[in-house]
Design a protein around this motif. Sequence first.
Motif, PDB file in Angstrom:
ATOM      1  N   ASP A  20       0.475  18.519 -18.566  1.00 11.36           N
ATOM      2  CA  ASP A  20       1.488  18.602 -17.513  1.00 11.36           C
ATOM      3  C   ASP A  20       0.987  17.890 -16.264  1.00 11.36           C
ATOM      4  N   TYR A  21       1.850  17.067 -15.729  1.00  6.45           N
ATOM      5  CA  TYR A  21       1.513  16.357 -14.494  1.00  6.45           C
ATOM      6  C   TYR A  21       2.527  16.759 -13.423  1.00  6.45           C
ATOM      7  N   ALA A  22       2.033  16.958 -12.217  1.00  6.64           N
ATOM      8  CA  ALA A  22       2.938  17.184 -11.084  1.00  6.64           C
ATOM      9  C   ALA A  22       2.611  16.122 -10.043  1.00  6.64           C
ATOM     10  N   PHE A  23       3.618  15.355  -9.675  1.00  5.87           N
ATOM     11  CA  PHE A  23       3.413  14.272  -8.702  1.00  5.87           C
ATOM     12  C   PHE A  23       4.100  14.618  -7.386  1.00  5.87           C
ATOM     13  N   GLY A  24       3.412  14.355  -6.302  1.00 10.75           N
ATOM     14  CA  GLY A  24       4.063  14.449  -5.005  1.00 10.75           C
ATOM     15  C   GLY A  24       4.786  13.147  -4.729  1.00 10.75           C
ATOM     16  N   PRO A  25       5.715  13.136  -3.771  1.00  9.70           N
ATOM     17  CA  PRO A  25       6.415  11.882  -3.457  1.00  9.70           C
ATOM     18  C   PRO A  25       5.451  10.855  -2.863  1.00  9.70           C
ATOM     19  N   TYR A  26       5.669   9.596  -3.193  1.00  8.13           N
ATOM     20  CA  TYR A  26       4.753   8.578  -2.651  1.00  8.13           C
ATOM     21  C   TYR A  26       5.039   8.361  -1.168  1.00  8.13           C
ATOM     22  N   ALA A  27       4.033   7.860  -0.475  1.00  4.47           N
ATOM     23  CA  ALA A  27       4.206   7.503   0.939  1.00  4.47           C
ATOM     24  C   ALA A  27       3.697   6.083   1.135  1.00  4.47           C
TER      25      ALA A  27
ATOM     26  N   PHE B 253      -6.885  17.936  -9.279  1.00  4.59           N
ATOM     27  CA  PHE B 253      -6.099  17.259  -8.250  1.00  4.59           C
ATOM     28  C   PHE B 253      -6.623  15.850  -8.058  1.00  4.59           C
ATOM     29  N   ASN B 254      -5.720  14.992  -7.696  1.00  3.96           N
ATOM     30  CA  ASN B 254      -6.098  13.619  -7.480  1.00  3.96           C
ATOM     31  C   ASN B 254      -5.211  12.978  -6.427  1.00  3.96           C
ATOM     32  N   LEU B 255      -5.781  12.020  -5.740  1.00  2.52           N
ATOM     33  CA  LEU B 255      -4.975  11.173  -4.868  1.00  2.52           C
ATOM     34  C   LEU B 255      -4.946   9.823  -5.547  1.00  2.52           C
ATOM     35  N   HIS B 256      -3.780   9.230  -5.613  1.00  2.00           N
ATOM     36  CA  HIS B 256      -3.678   7.922  -6.242  1.00  2.00           C
ATOM     37  C   HIS B 256      -3.110   6.943  -5.221  1.00  2.00           C
ATOM     38  N   CYS B 257      -3.796   5.859  -5.023  1.00  2.00           N
ATOM     39  CA  CYS B 257      -3.335   4.871  -4.041  1.00  2.00           C
ATOM     40  C   CYS B 257      -3.313   3.474  -4.635  1.00  2.00           C
ATOM     41  N   HIS B 258      -2.372   2.687  -4.191  1.00  2.00           N
ATOM     42  CA  HIS B 258      -2.362   1.255  -4.479  1.00  2.00           C
ATOM     43  C   HIS B 258      -2.523   0.553  -3.151  1.00  2.00           C
ATOM     44  N   ILE B 259      -3.467  -0.336  -3.072  1.00  2.00           N
ATOM     45  CA  ILE B 259      -3.612  -1.092  -1.825  1.00  2.00           C
ATOM     46  C   ILE B 259      -3.459  -2.572  -2.130  1.00  2.00           C
ATOM     47  N   GLY B 260      -2.800  -3.249  -1.218  1.00  2.00           N
ATOM     48  CA  GLY B 260      -2.491  -4.659  -1.428  1.00  2.00           C
ATOM     49  C   GLY B 260      -3.686  -5.554  -1.144  1.00  2.00           C
ATOM     50  N   VAL B 261      -3.435  -6.845  -1.295  1.00  2.00           N
ATOM     51  CA  VAL B 261      -4.504  -7.819  -1.114  1.00  2.00           C
ATOM     52  C   VAL B 261      -5.080  -7.738   0.311  1.00  2.00           C
ATOM     53  N   ASN B 262      -6.376  -7.790   0.356  1.00  2.00           N
ATOM     54  CA  ASN B 262      -7.140  -7.728   1.621  1.00  2.00           C
ATOM     55  C   ASN B 262      -6.977  -6.397   2.375  1.00  2.00           C
TER      56      ASN B 262
ATOM     57  N   ARG C 214       5.219   2.874  -8.068  1.00  2.00           N
ATOM     58  CA  ARG C 214       6.133   3.355  -7.020  1.00  2.00           C
ATOM     59  C   ARG C 214       7.515   3.571  -7.633  1.00  2.00           C
ATOM     60  N   THR C 215       8.016   4.768  -7.474  1.00  2.00           N
ATOM     61  CA  THR C 215       9.302   5.146  -8.072  1.00  2.00           C
ATOM     62  C   THR C 215      10.466   4.626  -7.208  1.00  2.00           C
ATOM     63  N   PRO C 216      11.700   4.611  -7.744  1.00  2.00           N
ATOM     64  CA  PRO C 216      12.824   4.071  -6.959  1.00  2.00           C
ATOM     65  C   PRO C 216      13.023   4.792  -5.624  1.00  2.00           C
TER      66      PRO C 216
ATOM     67  N   THR D 104       0.823  -1.206   0.000  1.00  2.00           N
ATOM     68  CA  THR D 104       0.000   0.000   0.000  1.00  2.00           C
ATOM     69  C   THR D 104       0.862   1.263   0.000  1.00  2.00           C
ATOM     70  N   PHE D 105       0.638   2.080  -0.991  1.00  2.00           N
ATOM     71  CA  PHE D 105       1.320   3.375  -1.044  1.00  2.00           C
ATOM     72  C   PHE D 105       0.432   4.352  -1.812  1.00  2.00           C
ATOM     73  N   CYS D 106       0.648   5.621  -1.545  1.00  2.00           N
ATOM     74  CA  CYS D 106      -0.190   6.654  -2.175  1.00  2.00           C
ATOM     75  C   CYS D 106       0.669   7.835  -2.620  1.00  2.00           C
ATOM     76  N   HIS D 107       0.191   8.549  -3.589  1.00  2.00           N
ATOM     77  CA  HIS D 107       0.782   9.842  -3.947  1.00  2.00           C
ATOM     78  C   HIS D 107      -0.324  10.748  -4.480  1.00  2.00           C
ATOM     79  N   THR D 108      -0.016  12.029  -4.509  1.00  2.00           N
ATOM     80  CA  THR D 108      -0.975  12.981  -5.069  1.00  2.00           C
ATOM     81  C   THR D 108      -0.488  13.362  -6.460  1.00  2.00           C
ATOM     82  N   HIS D 109      -1.377  13.812  -7.271  1.00  2.00           N
ATOM     83  CA  HIS D 109      -0.930  14.415  -8.527  1.00  2.00           C
ATOM     84  C   HIS D 109      -1.896  15.467  -9.024  1.00  2.00           C
ATOM     85  N   ASN D 110      -1.333  16.337  -9.799  1.00  2.00           N
ATOM     86  CA  ASN D 110      -2.085  17.452 -10.381  1.00  2.00           C
ATOM     87  C   ASN D 110      -1.929  17.329 -11.889  1.00  2.00           C
ATOM     88  N   GLU D 111      -3.017  17.432 -12.584  1.00  2.00           N
ATOM     89  CA  GLU D 111      -2.990  17.247 -14.039  1.00  2.00           C
ATOM     90  C   GLU D 111      -3.518  18.512 -14.703  1.00  2.00           C
TER      91      GLU D 111
END
Lengths: 180, 234
Positions: free
Chosen positions: A125-132, A159-168, B191-193, A110-117
């Motif tokens: 143009d896309y601006a991405f914040g660092p993932y957490a 603006f958008n928040l983008h997240c990946h979440i793992g199984v379960n 996820r970036t490096p 699970t990790f997330c980042h923000t982006h602006n499109e």
Amino acid sequence: MKKQLLAQPLKSVLSISVIALSALAVPQVQADTTSTNYPGLMCQPHDPKSALYAYGTFTDIYSNELPGNSLGMNCSIPRDKVDKQLNSVTVIVSDSDASLTDPNPNNSGTFCHTHNETLNAGSIDYAFGPYANTYNANGLYNAVTVAGPGVPVSPTSNFNLHCHIGVNASLHNYTANVRR
Amino acid sequence: MKQNQIFIVIVIGVLAIAGAFGLGWKYGLRSESSPVVPNVLASTLLNAQKNPQEDRRFEEMRRELEQMRGKLGLLEEQQRGIQANTSKMEVPANVSDNANPADSEALRAQEAQQVEAKQKFFKDAFQGEPTDPKWGQKAQTSLQEYYASAAEKGVSVIDTECHSTMCRVKLSVDQAGPKGQKQLMDTMNKRTPWPGYRNVHLDTTTGEVTMYMSREGSTLPDWQSDSAGEEMTH
């Protein structure tokens, strides 16, 4: 003598009270950040394939993805709520994909980042914040703070928040903290 | 003796009448000066002299009235404050669909200029930055390998270069349309490096992609502060 002995502490107490009241009377610096909370269901899987692995309750969005994969999703942050700049987003997730003995957030699915499109004529143009990453919370709800993309809002950006979440894992809600 | 008693009774009577008139005048006048107080109050007051229950009720009404006055005063103050703030607020740029076409055209032209200025700003900032060979080489290799494997089908890595606080990655998408945009986004959402800020520019006519990425713990240069006065944000 007694009176004098009593008067001194009383004076001190009175002075402290006056100082404390004066401090309270000074107008506090107003926070320039406001927050809007959205339920997890504001997030939608970003492709039909991953949509098959997602299901939701009345507030959460869950991933029942296969181990090793993660559910990618876009979480809406309405532009009209962002006057100037997206400072950060606090995401509440329940991440139970890692084993109970693995507390390393880097191994979490699970990790997330923000982006602006921003759409322009002839370019995007896309601006991405660092993932957490999130920590392995063993199924408990856990907050992760995601930095904003570092750019102000423009009339043609989203603006958008983008997240990946793992199984379960599940995404319960998220709070967009914006600068006004 | 009798005369004295009669005199006392008369004095008491006169005082009672004067008192009643005095009270009546006082509350009657107040009812005229404020539209909130109904005129009924004056007569209620007079009648209240007769009944202790009514007297208490009158007192309660009077207290409620005072409270209402206080609240009204507060509301009026708040309203004045809101009006003052509203008049100070900036009028946001009109970017709605109802905007004048000429204005929209001007806005697009301004945006195009900004896009160009932004790309030039990042290019200059990157080229003007000193190199940190130790970190730069490692980061460059890491990004090259990462995008070579993580890039979605249709997205290719052209070049990677890192200096001291930022890297530049050049990519290309086979299809510059919506499909290529999605492939690029799918690549960028992974996820970036390392966790870093990224600024990605896709030329939708050529499919060329230029990405600037900050070193972990650093931010990208603030191009908005460089273009002060041209800011289009509100």
